[in-house]
Design an enzyme around this catalytic site. Structure first.
Site, PDB file in Angstrom:
ATOM      1  N   SER A 174       0.780  -1.081   0.128  1.00  0.00           N
ATOM      2  CA  SER A 174       0.076  -0.048   0.054  1.00  0.00           C
ATOM      3  C   SER A 174       1.056   1.267   0.149  1.00  0.00           C
ATOM      4  O   SER A 174       1.926   1.247   0.511  1.00  0.00           O
ATOM      5  CB  SER A 174      -0.817  -0.124   1.192  1.00  0.00           C
ATOM      6  OG  SER A 174      -0.094  -0.053   2.261  1.00  0.00           O
ATOM      7  N   HIS A 188      -2.703   7.026  -4.339  1.00  0.00           N
ATOM      8  CA  HIS A 188      -2.989   6.258  -3.353  1.00  0.00           C
ATOM      9  C   HIS A 188      -3.206   4.810  -3.930  1.00  0.00           C
ATOM     10  O   HIS A 188      -3.694   4.578  -5.038  1.00  0.00           O
ATOM     11  CB  HIS A 188      -4.147   6.286  -2.378  1.00  0.00           C
ATOM     12  CG  HIS A 188      -4.697   4.962  -1.737  1.00  0.00           C
ATOM     13  ND1 HIS A 188      -5.678   4.202  -2.406  1.00  0.00           N
ATOM     14  CD2 HIS A 188      -4.181   4.384  -0.720  1.00  0.00           C
ATOM     15  CE1 HIS A 188      -5.686   3.160  -1.509  1.00  0.00           C
ATOM     16  NE2 HIS A 188      -4.944   2.999  -0.403  1.00  0.00           N
TER      17      HIS A 188
END
Length: 233
Positions: A174, A188
């Site tokens: 992530s 993101h």
């Protein structure tokens, strides 16, 4: 000592794992949020899971997989677990290298952690850079035990399915990237692999597994050419 929390979101076609760290001694939880209308008592199902505390490491191990996985050929270089771990660690290296190349000076700071029962992760943070105000790129490999109620809620399974606690494996990468320039969007992404073993009281039952992930950007100022470029690459 840092603890690990994970949040799982479900939709009719997806089952998503997000992982975070918090410096508290509170229990670890999985929280399920259902996007569709369901009865209020089941809208936010919070369940304790068996996840061990993290231990800081001075260097990166070759793998975060359990040695005992080798008995089931899960830790071999050809297993999905091993291949996915290698893929996300390679992705982390490449993303960090690309960001540092743009920065021309500032470097990522790295923290490596593990758990006695297997699993671990690598967290990398860069802040106050020339281009990026803050950038984080992380990978994690997690082992735990999911309560049967949580599994049934996430998979919309009937009450007769998957009895007993469900051992699980999860691995993912992530990242959140915040640029210094307010006209540039925040980026993101997260990609993960989730696998459940047979319930403890039903040995030999089929293993369940799935992949998930996505990438998004969040602009403070919307420029149509940025949106078109994002959706074209």
């Amino acid at each position: 000592m840092a603890s690990h929390s994970s949040t799982l979101f479900t939709s009719p076609s997806s089952f998503i794992l997000f992982s975070s760290h918090r410096l508290k001694s509170s229990p670890n939880y999985f929280t399920y949020h259902f996007p569709r209308s369901v009865k209020r008592p089941h809208f936010d199902l919070r369940c304790s899971v068996s996840i061990e505390k993290e231990v800081p490491e001075t260097e990166r191990p070759f793998t975060f997989l359990r040695v005992s996985d080798g008995d089931q050929t899960q830790s071999s270089s050809y297993s999905v677990r091993a291949r996915f771990e290698k893929m996300i660690r390679t992705a982390q290296d490449k993303v960090c290298e690309a960001i540092e190349a743009v920065e021309e000076g500032p470097k990522f700071k790295e923290d490596v952690w593990s758990r006695p029962g297997g699993g671990g992760g690598i967290s990398r943070i860069l802040q106050d850079g020339n281009v990026w105000e803050k950038a984080g790129v992380n990978v994690s490999v997690i082992y735990g035990v999911m309560p049967p109620e949580a599994y049934r809620a996430a998979k919309a399974a009937t009450s007769e399915q998957k009895p007993g606690p469900i051992p699980f494996f999860a691995a993912g990468t992530s990242s959140v990237l915040h640029p210094q320039n307010p006209f540039a969007p925040t980026l993101h992404f997260n990609y993960r692999y989730f696998e459940t073993d047979a319930p403890k009281d039903v040995p030999g039952a089929p293993r369940q597994w799935w992949f998930g992930g996505g990438t998004d950007f969040t602009p403070a100022y919307i420029f149509e050419e940025d949106v078109k470029h994002f959706h074209s690459v």
